[in-house]
Every structure is written in C-alpha cells, then in structure tokens.
Write a protein that holds these residues in place. Structure first.
Motif, short mmCIF file in Angstrom:
data_model
loop_
_atom_site.label_atom_id
_atom_site.label_comp_id
_atom_site.label_asym_id
_atom_site.label_seq_id
_atom_site.Cartn_x
_atom_site.Cartn_y
_atom_site.Cartn_z
N THR A 1 0.82 -1.27 -0.09
CA THR A 1 -0.03 0.11 -0.10
C THR A 1 0.94 1.32 0.12
OG1 THR A 1 -1.56 -1.22 1.19
CG2 THR A 1 -1.91 1.26 1.24
N ILE A 2 0.55 2.38 -0.56
CA ILE A 2 1.31 3.41 -0.99
C ILE A 2 0.47 4.74 -0.54
CG2 ILE A 2 3.00 2.47 -2.68
CD1 ILE A 2 1.24 4.32 -4.63
N GLU B 1 2.37 8.79 -14.20
CA GLU B 1 3.86 8.56 -13.92
C GLU B 1 4.31 7.31 -13.38
OE1 GLU B 1 7.44 10.34 -11.20
OE2 GLU B 1 5.62 11.57 -11.26
N LEU B 2 3.57 7.01 -12.64
CA LEU B 2 4.06 5.25 -12.10
C LEU B 2 3.45 4.24 -13.20
CD1 LEU B 2 2.48 5.65 -8.28
CD2 LEU B 2 4.95 5.59 -9.04
N LEU C 1 -1.97 0.17 -10.04
CA LEU C 1 -2.51 0.49 -9.13
C LEU C 1 -4.02 0.24 -8.75
CD1 LEU C 1 -0.86 3.93 -8.31
CD2 LEU C 1 0.04 1.71 -7.46
N SER C 2 -4.60 -0.09 -7.60
CA SER C 2 -5.94 0.10 -7.40
C SER C 2 -6.20 0.96 -6.31
CB SER C 2 -6.33 -1.44 -7.19
OG SER C 2 -5.90 -1.91 -5.87
N HIS D 1 -3.33 4.07 -2.27
CA HIS D 1 -3.54 3.05 -3.28
C HIS D 1 -2.84 1.52 -3.21
CE1 HIS D 1 -4.77 6.75 -5.54
NE2 HIS D 1 -5.18 6.04 -6.39
N HIS D 2 -3.08 0.76 -3.63
CA HIS D 2 -2.62 -0.73 -3.56
C HIS D 2 -1.78 -0.95 -4.74
CE1 HIS D 2 -5.10 -1.21 -0.13
NE2 HIS D 2 -6.15 -1.43 -0.64
N VAL D 3 -0.68 -1.50 -4.65
CA VAL D 3 0.23 -1.83 -5.72
C VAL D 3 -0.41 -3.30 -6.33
CG1 VAL D 3 2.38 -2.25 -6.50
CG2 VAL D 3 1.91 -0.39 -4.91
N LEU D 4 -0.67 -3.35 -7.64
CA LEU D 4 -1.00 -4.69 -8.01
C LEU D 4 0.10 -5.33 -8.90
CD1 LEU D 4 -4.74 -3.64 -9.63
CD2 LEU D 4 -4.04 -4.67 -7.32
N ALA D 5 0.95 -4.47 -9.50
CA ALA D 5 2.17 -4.80 -10.16
C ALA D 5 3.10 -4.00 -10.37
CB ALA D 5 1.59 -5.46 -11.65
N GLY D 6 4.23 -4.27 -10.54
CA GLY D 6 5.44 -3.38 -10.65
C GLY D 6 6.12 -3.30 -9.17
N ASP D 7 7.54 -2.77 -9.65
CA ASP D 7 8.33 -2.49 -8.39
C ASP D 7 8.34 -1.10 -7.91
OD1 ASP D 7 10.01 -2.08 -6.34
OD2 ASP D 7 11.70 -3.52 -7.54
#
Length: 445
Positions: A178-179, A189-190, A197-198, A207-213
């Motif tokens: 979570t960010i 940008e991300l 994100l979701s 937001h929650h990170v669904l994919a990516g670093d």
C-alpha cells in the motif's frame, strides 16, 4: 549433490536469525543481502520466510510425529531445514518435490549438521506423501491451527468466532503493498514506469500496488510516494488540526509526515527513545526542514506541560493487529506480556495528557487487538481524575469524508467500527489493512 539456491540460502539465514534472536522479518527482508538478489529470488525468499513463520506451529505439529523420537530437541538449523522443506511441500504447489527435499537436506549438511541429513530426507519424504492424498484425507484448511491456542481463544472470546476466523485468515495472508501519494497525482507517472494501482478502501490518497516494483520508481525515490499501510495512515489522519503538535512515539516517521502534511503551519515535536531509531527518524523527516524537532526522549517522562494543541500516542504494543506483516510475533508473545505492555502504555498516555493544554486532544492508538492494551488503558487513565474525556470519532470521520480525505464508502464502513464508547476498533479482515485501535481524548481542564 544438490546445490542450495540463493533464495533458499537467504531464507534459511533470515529464519535462523529470527529463531536465535529478536530479529524482525520485515527488517531482515529489506536487508542489503536480500536487495542484492534478483527479483524472482527476492520474491521466493520473502514467500519462504513469511510462509514458514505463518505456518510454523502447524508445520511443527506435522513434523514431530514423523521423528523417531518426537520429543527430541532438534538443533535450530535442522528444525529450520525441516520447516522450509515441509512448507514448500504442503503450501507451494509449483515447487518440485525433489527441489524442496534435496535442498533442505543440503541445507542441513552445509549448516554443520551432516549427521542429520538422512533424518531430514526421511521426514520430508513422509511429508511429501501427504501431498498425493485426496484433500479430504489430508489438510483441511484451518487458519486457527497456525496461531497459539491462547491467542485464537481470546479473539473468539473478545470478538466472536466469525471475526476471530477473519483475523486468523488475514494473519495468514500476504499483506497488500500500500502506498500514499503525496503532492500531485502521480498515478500516470507510475503507470509509465510499469506500476499498476488500485484505489485504497479508506483514503483517497492511498492505493494498492497490483504490479510493478514501486521502490524502483522516481516518485518513490523522491518521496512523493511512500509505503504505508492504510490503517497506519488512518491513525494520523484522525488527529485534529493544531498549531503545536507532539508525536510521542514517532519512529519510523510515517505518521509524523502525515501530521506535517495536514498541518502546514504547525510546529511539531517528534520523540523517540532509541538513539538508533532517532537517527533513522531524523533522516526520514529531513525533507521537512526545521518544521519538526526530532527529540531523544522517553515518552513516559515528558516534561512539556500544557504545551501542545494535539498529541499523537501511537503506543508501543504487542502488534497482534499486524500478524500478516509480522508473523514472528505469534511465536514470541506470551499472555503475561500484555500487563507489562499496558503499564508502559498507561504511563505514556498520562504524559501525553499532561503535555496538551486544556481544550487540546490526544489520539491514543495501537496496532494491538488486545483489550488490556486498548480500552483498558484508556479507561484506567481516565478514571484517575485527569480532567479528560473520550470524544466520539464519528464527527471526525464525517468531517474527513466531507474534505475528500476519506472515500465515502470507506467512511461509511468506518462508522460501523466505532463502538458505543466512541472508540474505533479496526479488526484485520474488516478492510485489507492491519488491525488498529484508536481513541480520541479531550483534555477538559
């Protein structure tokens, strides 16, 4: 002879450190040694460490009967090798049986226990046989078996079976990444840097990170995006506005940053009792310049009387609301630890109430699910004649929703988590966040 993969070597080293000391999985999984691994190896290391810690009680119960002498004391290295192998066999369908067994045998050899390698091999082959049986003859998924009985039983007594089951289930699940977005909208940008994100469930900035670093992005390196659980963000958002603010137990600083965001002209004092953690706090808060004074201080003995409009007490606690993120807690915590924690928590809350001026507010929070650290701490301090009273968090939640800080669905759900005593109890499983307790107290005289 099988060679042990870098991921399994790293997982074994971390589990050994945790077994033999008070190391924390969250810190160890962010060490330089782990960061040096490839992304697939980092992912496997994380899955192995957290998986073994989450299922350790159940794994030991399965391993012990398969030993020639079930009550024998095993060396830590041998026991960890067995747990690593058993976890892969029982919970990781994509790991080949031979890899789980052979590398665990090799771990026992290379850790100085060659004599035990035959036993490790024999036991894990018996565990592997369970995988081939029909589900009704093997493991019936029972989340509570992964927790100490006393812990699960008290959650059932305090919250009911359904809520206790949800707590246990979330404690066995990998938490969301979570960010918190700071400043402008950086979602595009991300996305350009491969991060999907979701939306968060509670806060519009979350937001929650669904994919990516996320840690490889420019926004993260520049501090415009921060990693922080949504429940943790919520605690700081609930703090009222003020011109002078005290953060009593500030490290690692995520909540302090939010206090500074929401109170742009405020003077903030952030306290930390550990010199090492204070240094880390200073580094993290350096982006705020002289707006925040980072002070080495024990929160139980603060001497600033009636000096602040608002004080945040995010008290040190058992952490039972964070068992998905910090699974080793369940193996270290004992029932007798809770009264000891509560004594310190009461002292910190008393000091915070002394530090705020009449009409000021204290936010008391923990990431614990235990009444001894939560309701009972607040009730005990208020009963001491501190000229203070609980304030309902309902109006604050509604205010933050109107200001666009909470999502409307999140605010509506949060209102259901506020009890008759005006206290917010956020249980794991209610949202995709850690568990938190939050109370707001007004100093009336």
């Amino acid at each position: 002879m099988s060679e042990v993969s870098r991921a399994r070597r790293a997982a074994f080293a971390i589990l050994k450190t945790i077994e033999k000391s008070n190391g924390h999985s969250d810190d160890l999984l962010r060490s330089r040694q782990v960061e040096a691994l490839s992304q697939p190896d980092r992912n496997l290391t994380t899955a192995l460490v957290l998986g073994v810690l989450r299922w350790q009680i159940d794994l030991d119960q399965r391993i012990r009967p398969l030993l020639k002498h079930p009550n024998a004391k095993l060396d830590a290295e041998v026991l960890i090798a067995l747990r690593l192998g058993a976890f892969q066999l029982l919970h990781m369908d994509r790991i080949p049986v031979h890899a789980a067994i052979d590398e665990s045998v090799e771990i026992s050899k290379t850790s100085g226990h060659r004599f035990a390698s035959g036993m490790v091999n024999a036991v894990l082959r018996k565990v592997a046989a369970v995988r081939t049986k029909p589900k009704e003859e093997s493991e019936q998924e029972d989340w509570q078996r992964a927790f100490p009985a006393w812990m699960a039983e008290r959650w059932i007594a305090n919250y009911g079976e359904e809520a206790a089951h949800a707590i246990c289930r979330q404690g066995q699940s990998q938490p969301n990444i979570t960010i918190r977005m700071v400043g402008g909208d950086v979602e595009a940008e991300l996305a350009a840097q491969g991060v999907t994100l979701s939306p968060g469930q509670l806060l519009t900035s979350s937001h929650h990170v669904l994919a990516g670093d996320i840690t490889e992005t420019t926004a993260f390196r520049e501090g415009r995006v921060r990693l922080q659980d949504e429940g943790s963000q919520l605690v700081a958002e609930l703090a009222p506005h003020g011109g002078t603010i005290l953060d009593c137990c500030a490290a690692p600083g995520g909540k302090t940053l939010i206090l500074a965001e929401r109170n742009s002209g405020a003077s903030i004092v952030a306290c930390e009792s550990s010199p090492q953690r204070l240094a880390q706090l200073r580094e993290r808060l350096s982006v705020l310049g002289d707006r925040v004074e980072c002070r080495l201080a024990d929160a139980t003995s603060l001497e600033d009387d009636a000096a602040y409009d608002v004080a945040l007490v995010d008290a040190p606690c058992s952490g039972t609301g964070t068992l998905g993120r910090n699974p080793e807690i369940r193996h270290r915590l004992r029932p007798e630890d809770l009264p000891r924690q509560a004594e310190r928590q009461r002292a910190i809350l008393r000091a915070a109430l002394r530090a705020v001026r009449p009409g000021g507010h204290v936010i008391y929070s923990t990431c614990s699910l235990e009444p001894e650290e939560n309701e009972q701490v607040v009730a005990a301090v208020l009963s001491e004649g501190t000229e203070s009273s609980l304030v309902s968090l309902r109006s604050r939640v509604e205010e933050l929703c109107s200001a666009g800080i909470f999502t409307s669905s999140g605010a509506n759900s949060l209102l259901q988590c506020i009890n008759r005593e005006s206290i917010l109890c956020l249980l794991p499983g209610t949202f995709e966040s850690d568990g938190f307790f939050v109370a707001m107290i007004e100093k009336t005289g």
